[in-house]
Design an enzyme around this catalytic site. Structure first.
Site, PDB file in Angstrom:
ATOM      1  N   CYS A  46       0.831  -1.214   0.000  1.00  0.00           N
ATOM      2  CA  CYS A  46       0.000   0.000   0.000  1.00  0.00           C
ATOM      3  C   CYS A  46       0.866   1.266   0.000  1.00  0.00           C
ATOM      4  CB  CYS A  46      -0.923   0.016   1.216  1.00  0.00           C
ATOM      5  SG  CYS A  46      -2.119  -1.322   1.255  1.00  0.00           S
ATOM      6  N   ASP A 138     -20.586  12.586 -14.578  1.00  0.00           N
ATOM      7  CA  ASP A 138     -21.995  12.292 -14.294  1.00  0.00           C
ATOM      8  C   ASP A 138     -22.160  11.443 -13.043  1.00  0.00           C
ATOM      9  OD1 ASP A 138     -20.938   9.930 -15.240  1.00  0.00           O
ATOM     10  OD2 ASP A 138     -22.328   9.710 -16.917  1.00  0.00           O
TER      11      ASP A 138
END
Length: 221
Positions: A46, A138
């Site tokens: 990570c 959107d």
């Protein structure tokens, strides 16, 4: 876990982050967005991923993409871990240039279908997988990639697919295998030859195949 399908509107969730409280749709505004989850703070893979993402922040900005990460730890842990990430980048004097969502109760990970049932922490709780969600202006999901916790992502590939998504959202084209910006694109099958000739004045090339079908049509834009 309900998860998300392509074309779904992402929930307008509220969350605490390293940059304060956000409402997701307001955070995105009129931009594209990338939400990428991480199994845990202070873990090696990570850390390399967040570091690479930080190096590429200007590339995402050029594409009008807002970046936000998620991990199942607290804001306090995220802030401390961010310092490790930037030190890994040899930029210890700089702040992480995008926020990390705190999801220590795993509520958002469950809502978005991010948990990896095969990877658990020391307390037996499932960790988040390495999800990548690319969201359009959107607020709909345009791309979803799911990696297991043991495999780090390729952010060059993520930028490549964003280039494809943004191009194909504007033009009546598709991008072939291994496409990258500047390469030939493919004319979508729903366009007739006459429509293609109008839309692509530089010409359309058709590759001949044994079937005799004229479906492999290439153009430059």
């Amino acid at each position: 876990m309900p998860g998300l399908l392509l074309g779904d509107v992402l929930p307008n969730f509220e969350a605490d982050t390293t940059d304060g409280r956000i409402k997701f749709h307001d955070f995105l505004g009129d931009s594209w967005g990338i939400l990428f989850s991480h199994p845990r703070d202070y873990t090696p893979v990570c850390t390399t991923e967040l570091g690479r993402a930080a190096k590429l922040v200007d590339e995402f900005k050029k594409r009008n993409v807002k970046m936000i990460a998620l991990s199942v730890d607290s804001v306090e842990d995220h802030c401390s871990w961010s310092k490790d990430v930037m030190a890994y980048n040899c930029e210890a004097d700089k702040a992480l240039p995008y926020p990390i969502i705190a999801d220590d109760k795993r509520e958002l990970s469950i809502l978005l279908g991010m948990l990896d049932p095969d990877e658990k922490d020391k307390d037996g709780m499932p960790l988040t997988a390495r999800c990548v969600f690319v969201v359009g202006p959107d607020k709909k999901l345009k791309l979803s990639i799911l990696y297991p916790a043991t495999t780090g992502r390729n952010f060059d590939e993520i930028l490549r697919v964003i280039d494809s998504l943004q191009l194909t959202a504007q033009k009546k084209v598709a991008t072939p295998v291994d496409w990258k910006p500047g390469d030939k694109v493919m004319v979508i099958p729903s366009l007739s030859d006459s429509e293609a000739a109008t839309l692509f004045p530089n010409g359309v090339e058709t590759k001949e195949v044994p079937s005799g079908k004229k479906y492999l049509r290439y153009a430059r834009i």
